[in-house]
Motif scaffolding. Structure first.
Motif, PDB file in Angstrom:
ATOM      1  N   ASP A 669       0.833  -1.202   0.000  1.00 62.54           N
ATOM      2  CA  ASP A 669       0.000   0.000   0.000  1.00 62.54           C
ATOM      3  C   ASP A 669       0.872   1.259   0.000  1.00 62.54           C
ATOM      4  N   PRO A 670       0.379   2.352  -0.608  1.00 65.08           N
ATOM      5  CA  PRO A 670       1.143   3.607  -0.597  1.00 65.08           C
ATOM      6  C   PRO A 670       1.361   4.130   0.822  1.00 65.08           C
ATOM      7  N   VAL A 671       2.533   4.699   1.048  1.00 64.07           N
ATOM      8  CA  VAL A 671       2.853   5.342   2.325  1.00 64.07           C
ATOM      9  C   VAL A 671       3.361   6.748   2.050  1.00 64.07           C
ATOM     10  N   GLY A 672       3.446   7.545   3.119  1.00 65.03           N
ATOM     11  CA  GLY A 672       3.965   8.894   2.986  1.00 65.03           C
ATOM     12  C   GLY A 672       5.465   8.899   2.759  1.00 65.03           C
ATOM     13  N   GLU A 673       6.058  10.084   2.904  1.00 69.73           N
ATOM     14  CA  GLU A 673       7.486  10.188   2.616  1.00 69.73           C
ATOM     15  C   GLU A 673       8.325   9.973   3.876  1.00 69.73           C
ATOM     16  N   VAL A 674       8.656  11.028   4.590  1.00 67.37           N
ATOM     17  CA  VAL A 674       9.557  10.914   5.738  1.00 67.37           C
ATOM     18  C   VAL A 674       8.782  10.934   7.049  1.00 67.37           C
ATOM     19  N   ALA A 675       7.991  11.998   7.279  1.00 64.47           N
ATOM     20  CA  ALA A 675       7.276  12.118   8.550  1.00 64.47           C
ATOM     21  C   ALA A 675       6.140  11.103   8.660  1.00 64.47           C
ATOM     22  N   GLU A 718     -12.328  11.338   1.948  1.00 60.81           N
ATOM     23  CA  GLU A 718     -11.868  10.369   2.937  1.00 60.81           C
ATOM     24  C   GLU A 718     -12.175   8.956   2.437  1.00 60.81           C
ATOM     25  N   PHE A 719     -11.242   8.044   2.633  1.00 62.49           N
ATOM     26  CA  PHE A 719     -11.439   6.659   2.227  1.00 62.49           C
ATOM     27  C   PHE A 719     -10.694   5.753   3.207  1.00 62.49           C
ATOM     28  N   SER A 720     -11.110   4.521   3.253  1.00 66.03           N
ATOM     29  CA  SER A 720     -10.584   3.604   4.275  1.00 66.03           C
ATOM     30  C   SER A 720      -9.486   2.694   3.763  1.00 66.03           C
ATOM     31  N   SER A 721      -9.395   2.503   2.442  1.00 70.13           N
ATOM     32  CA  SER A 721      -8.362   1.624   1.884  1.00 70.13           C
ATOM     33  C   SER A 721      -8.034   2.078   0.472  1.00 70.13           C
ATOM     34  N   TRP A 722      -6.913   1.554  -0.063  1.00 70.01           N
ATOM     35  CA  TRP A 722      -6.460   1.980  -1.375  1.00 70.01           C
ATOM     36  C   TRP A 722      -7.193   1.271  -2.510  1.00 70.01           C
ATOM     37  N   ASP A 723      -8.095   0.360  -2.175  1.00 70.51           N
ATOM     38  CA  ASP A 723      -8.950  -0.218  -3.198  1.00 70.51           C
ATOM     39  C   ASP A 723     -10.406   0.187  -2.982  1.00 70.51           C
ATOM     40  N   VAL A 726     -14.162   4.659  -4.410  1.00 70.01           N
ATOM     41  CA  VAL A 726     -14.033   6.060  -4.815  1.00 70.01           C
ATOM     42  C   VAL A 726     -12.730   6.304  -5.575  1.00 70.01           C
ATOM     43  N   LEU A 727     -11.758   5.379  -5.452  1.00 70.34           N
ATOM     44  CA  LEU A 727     -10.470   5.532  -6.122  1.00 70.34           C
ATOM     45  C   LEU A 727     -10.387   4.763  -7.433  1.00 70.34           C
ATOM     46  N   ALA A 728     -11.434   4.104  -7.813  1.00 66.34           N
ATOM     47  CA  ALA A 728     -11.390   3.254  -8.999  1.00 66.34           C
ATOM     48  C   ALA A 728     -11.070   4.054 -10.261  1.00 66.34           C
ATOM     49  N   ASN A 729     -10.170   3.471 -11.077  1.00 64.85           N
ATOM     50  CA  ASN A 729      -9.739   4.105 -12.325  1.00 64.85           C
ATOM     51  C   ASN A 729     -10.331   3.322 -13.493  1.00 64.85           C
ATOM     52  N   PHE A 730     -11.240   3.947 -14.256  1.00 62.59           N
ATOM     53  CA  PHE A 730     -11.903   3.276 -15.364  1.00 62.59           C
ATOM     54  C   PHE A 730     -11.277   3.633 -16.712  1.00 62.59           C
ATOM     55  N   THR A 731     -10.080   4.263 -16.681  1.00 67.68           N
ATOM     56  CA  THR A 731      -9.382   4.614 -17.925  1.00 67.68           C
ATOM     57  C   THR A 731      -8.120   3.758 -18.038  1.00 67.68           C
ATOM     58  N   ASP A 732      -7.404   3.977 -19.140  1.00 68.95           N
ATOM     59  CA  ASP A 732      -6.169   3.213 -19.338  1.00 68.95           C
ATOM     60  C   ASP A 732      -4.932   3.973 -18.862  1.00 68.95           C
ATOM     61  N   TRP A 733      -5.151   5.129 -18.232  1.00 67.67           N
ATOM     62  CA  TRP A 733      -3.992   5.887 -17.728  1.00 67.67           C
ATOM     63  C   TRP A 733      -4.393   6.645 -16.481  1.00 67.67           C
ATOM     64  N   PRO A 734      -3.552   6.615 -15.453  1.00 64.32           N
ATOM     65  CA  PRO A 734      -2.338   5.799 -15.322  1.00 64.32           C
ATOM     66  C   PRO A 734      -2.663   4.302 -15.362  1.00 64.32           C
ATOM     67  N   GLU A 736      -3.015   1.877 -13.620  1.00 64.87           N
ATOM     68  CA  GLU A 736      -3.266   1.349 -12.283  1.00 64.87           C
ATOM     69  C   GLU A 736      -4.775   1.185 -12.114  1.00 64.87           C
ATOM     70  N   PRO A 737      -5.233   0.138 -11.413  1.00 65.07           N
ATOM     71  CA  PRO A 737      -6.683  -0.042 -11.231  1.00 65.07           C
ATOM     72  C   PRO A 737      -7.312   0.999 -10.309  1.00 65.07           C
ATOM     73  N   TYR A 738      -6.498   1.564  -9.412  1.00 64.60           N
ATOM     74  CA  TYR A 738      -6.996   2.571  -8.474  1.00 64.60           C
ATOM     75  C   TYR A 738      -6.014   3.750  -8.450  1.00 64.60           C
ATOM     76  N   TYR A 739      -6.588   4.958  -8.303  1.00 61.48           N
ATOM     77  CA  TYR A 739      -5.752   6.153  -8.194  1.00 61.48           C
ATOM     78  C   TYR A 739      -5.077   6.203  -6.826  1.00 61.48           C
ATOM     79  N   TYR A 740      -3.876   6.757  -6.778  1.00 66.31           N
ATOM     80  CA  TYR A 740      -3.207   7.053  -5.512  1.00 66.31           C
ATOM     81  C   TYR A 740      -2.201   8.183  -5.763  1.00 66.31           C
ATOM     82  N   PRO A 741      -1.882   8.981  -4.752  1.00 65.62           N
ATOM     83  CA  PRO A 741      -0.912  10.068  -4.945  1.00 65.62           C
ATOM     84  C   PRO A 741       0.442   9.510  -5.382  1.00 65.62           C
ATOM     85  N   GLY A 742       0.919   9.990  -6.499  1.00 75.08           N
ATOM     86  CA  GLY A 742       2.177   9.492  -7.026  1.00 75.08           C
ATOM     87  C   GLY A 742       1.991   8.358  -8.002  1.00 75.08           C
ATOM     88  N   ASP A 743       0.802   8.231  -8.575  1.00 78.66           N
ATOM     89  CA  ASP A 743       0.594   7.147  -9.536  1.00 78.66           C
ATOM     90  C   ASP A 743       1.143   7.497 -10.917  1.00 78.66           C
TER      91      ASP A 743
END
Length: 764
Positions: A669-675, A718-723, A726-734, A736-743
């Motif tokens: 699963d995606p995580v933040g950077e340093v902090a 707000e969402f509870s998980s990365w799948d 609300v994050l579903a990606n129905f296009t071919d770009w990026p 990835e099946p679900y959007y996330y910061p840094g995709d």
């Protein structure tokens, strides 16, 4: 305050002429002795006697005195740039050349009493009055002395041996000081040529000599009129009042014409009028003079005023002053007294005034010095002719030009990451040593995360950020918000630092390739392009043919920026531990369990960052303006945010990273950077604190050239998980099946983790 030159302007016509005169040239000596036009003597007379002329000349003189001269270099388009560290690297200037440039300027600065400031000041005054002056450097008692002299202070005669002898006149009519021809004096005549006769000088004063003459005559006439008014009144009294006909007689009975001095009454009246002049403190000076006389005599008393009315002359003088002001090369307000050149008790003017009135004569002087002395001195120091040809002197007006208040625009551009911290400090006049260190920045970010509820809030309403607190205790912002804020601040600083380092590295690489090109046809192909475009113009094949290893072009290019980023990351790691310790019982800011993990992650990330930067630069050097495949490209950034995101995710302990640079935890699963990265989250688990959800942060829309609508629509969601649906990606770009910061590589989004107490040992 950092010193600066004003932005380059289109080249203006420099009208100054300079002639370097050989000390033993008899023809030049005869020309100097014969060159004494009458109008220059008149100009100096009016400078001495007409206050407006002296004020105008000194305005220009004072302004030019606040300029600094600095060594400069001409690029391929003959545009000047100051020789600083960036220029030295850009043009591959060696130490010997830089030293020769500074020695040539220091030689004059040390030898002239008052330095370049005094020379510029005297030139400005002489240029205004006569447009003709002398710059002379000669040896006196073994010491080289430089001075700027008026045309009248220098003369020459034929020498007995057939040469010439030059003299400097220290005072009018005083004994002369001759220049030693054996000491090879430097004699430069600098003048503004007349449009009709090149060898004759011209000046602003020359066009207003008649006005000055009228102004001087009228000034004296007004003064005389005002003085005469004091003695131009006639008091007429009847003889019956004065006690006779006002005539006195001598011992022989002959009349004495003493203006009625023989009349006691007239004498007393006269004394009453003049006594206050001699003794203003005498009480009688304010007492009335009492006259007892026949009413018919009193009615016959009359006063006649023989003076002229000066009102018309004063109005005419005002018109002459305005004519003078319009006829010289200075703002009219300067002469008529309506201009204000005062800023913090120092003489300063606007940039427009500098460009229009001060820069032209100052540039004339500098151009004359470059042609008559500076290039010759560099050639004598062994500098190659092609380098001497591109050498020049520039003007630094920092101390003269009043910089406009650009703080609002500067802060806005800084907030959008369009300019650097150093440039922003320079624009607001803050010295570089005023910059906070990374630890202080991280501490400020942590402190600003606190929420201060207002006492005026309705009970039960959510707390308001930045509300004024009187007596209510502060309520801490959620830990996830604090950690996300720290990461956002770090991401912005690191992205800007990488972008600046990449631009400088590509420019240095281009300069090295240009140097390798030498005099080959490749050099002609890049003669008119900047260093940043050299590789892209030549292409990989030509660069390889020049025996250039592209990767070695960037050896050592990242040492400085990686050291700075390492310090930024360390400060953020420290701030994150403090934030945890303030909100979590039993957590210690220096707990070895997390400090050791953070140190290992940071060191590994910095090693990987250097390799990533080199790989990106090798491609970018041939494509300095990268194309963004899709998504939102940052405004004015050449380095994708994903490059910074990947480095910071690794520094935060990410197990792996995705194609857009986003860090992933052990579960993928995606995580933040340093902090808000993996190291801190694993540490929180030991206290029973786990992630229960996330909040999407889109960030500042104005920092993108264009929005990426799917991400923009998720801002604040707000969402509870990365799948989550609300994050579903129905296009071919990026891809990835679900959007996330840094995709994708250019994504600037982030997220805030929602943290809460849970079962110890659990992981979200």
């Amino acid at each position: 305050m950092a010193r600066r030159t004003l932005p380059h302007q289109p080249a203006r016509a420099l009208t100054a002429a300079v002639k370097r005169i050989e000390p033993n040239d008899p023809q030049a000596a005869r020309a100097v002795a014969a060159r004494r036009p009458q109008w220059t003597a008149e100009a100096w007379t009016y400078f001495d006697d007409v206050g407006e002329a002296k004020h105008a000349a000194r305005y220009l003189s004072r302004s030019m005195a606040r300029l600094r001269v600095v060594p400069g270099y001409l690029d391929d388009d003959r545009r000047p740039t100051t020789i600083d560290d960036a220029a030295i690297e850009r043009f591959a200037l060696d130490d010997a050349y830089v030293a020769a440039c500074r020695d040539a300027l220091d030689r004059v600065d040390v030898g002239a009493p008052g330095g370049w400031s005094a020379l510029l000041s005297r030139f400005g005054l002489n240029n205004f009055v006569t447009g003709d002056s002398w710059l002379i450097g000669h040896v006196v008692d073994g010491v080289e002395v430089w001075g700027l002299y008026s045309r009248d202070e220098v003369t020459a005669t034929d020498a007995p041996n057939g040469g010439a002898r030059w003299y400097i006149l220290p005072n009018e009519g005083a004994s002369t000081d001759s220049l030693d021809p054996l000491a090879d004096p430097i004699i430069l005549r600098i003048w503004t040529p007349h449009a009709r006769w090149y060898q004759q000088s011209d000046s602003p004063m020359r066009g207003v000599l008649d006005v000055c003459d009228e102004l001087l005559i009228l000034t004296r006439a007004v003064r005389a009129a005002h003085l005469s008014r004091l003695a131009s009144k006639v008091l007429m009294l009847p003889t019956t009042m004065t006690g006779g006909d006002g005539t006195s007689y001598d011992d022989n009975g002959d009349p004495i014409d003493d203006d009625g001095a023989g009349s006691p009454f007239v004498s007393d009246l006269h004394q009453h009028f003049i006594r206050p002049i001699g003794d203003p403190g005498d009480p009688e000076s304010v007492a009335p003079f009492i006259i007892e006389a026949d009413p018919d005599d009193i009615a016959a008393v009359r006063v006649e005023d023989l003076s002229r009315d000066g009102t018309g002359a004063m109005a005419e003088r005002v018109q002459l002053v305005e004519r003078f002001a319009q006829g010289i090369d200075l703002p009219v307000e300067v002469v008529v007294g309506k201009a204000k050149a005062n800023h913090w008790s120092a003489w300063q003017i606007t940039e427009d005034e500098y460009r229009a009135y001060v820069e032209p004569p100052a540039a004339e002087f500098v151009k004359a010095v470059v042609d008559g002395y500076y290039k010759i001195a560099l050639a004598a120091a062994g500098i190659p002719p092609e380098v001497v040809d591109r050498s020049t002197i520039m003007l630094d007006p920092t101390d003269l030009v009043q910089r406009p208040d650009r703080s609002t625009v500067t802060f806005e551009a800084h907030d959008r990451f369009l300019i650097s911290d150093a440039y922003a400090r320079d624009q607001i006049g803050a010295p570089e040593d005023a910059a906070p260190d990374d630890a202080e920045v991280a501490a400020r970010v942590a402190r600003s995360s606190a929420v201060k509820p207002s006492l005026a809030q309705p009970p039960g309403s959510p707390p308001q950020r930045d509300a004024v607190v009187a007596a209510a205790p502060r309520r801490a912002m959620p830990l996830g918000t604090v950690l996300a804020d720290l990461d956002a601040a770090l991401m912005a600083r690191v992205t800007a630092a990488l972008d600046g380092a990449m631009r400088r590295a590509i420019e240095r690489a281009g300069a090295r390739i240009r140097s390798k090109a030498g005099k080959t046809p490749a050099a002609d192909a890049v003669r008119t392009v900047g260093n940043e475009a050299v590789a892209a113009t030549l292409g990989p094949a030509v660069v390889a043919a020049l025996d250039v290893d592209t990767e070695t072009l960037f050896d050592g290019a990242w040492d400085d920026v990686i050291a700075r980023i390492d310090a930024m990351v360390l400060a953020t790691q420290t701030a994150a531990r403090r934030a945890v310790a303030q909100r979590v019982a039993d957590a210690e800011p220096d707990d070895p369990a997390i400090v050791t993990a953070q140190d290992e992650s940071r060191r590994a990330a910095m090693v990987a960052l250097g390799s990533a930067l080199t790989a990106f630069a090798v491609a970018a050097v041939f494509h300095p303006n990268p194309q963004v495949e899709r998504g939102e490209a940052p405004v004015a950034l050449s380095v994708p945010p994903g490059l910074a995101r990947e480095a910071l995710a690794r520094a935060g302990g990410a197990t792996s990273t995705g194609p857009g640079g986003a860090g992933r935890d052990r579960a993928g699963d995606p995580v933040g950077e340093v902090a808000a990265g993996e190291d801190v989250l694993r540490y929180l688990v030991t206290f029973g604190i786990v992630r229960t959800g996330y909040v999407w942060r889109y960030g500042d829309p104005s920092s993108r050239i264009g929005p990426f609508e799917p991400h923009e629509a998720l801002d604040g969601v707000e969402f509870s998980s990365w799948d989550d649906d609300v994050l579903a990606n129905f296009t071919d770009w990026p891809p990835e099946p679900y959007y996330y910061p840094g995709d994708h590589l250019w994504c600037q989004c982030s997220f805030e983790p929602a943290l809460t107490e849970g079962d110890a040992g659990g992981e979200g």
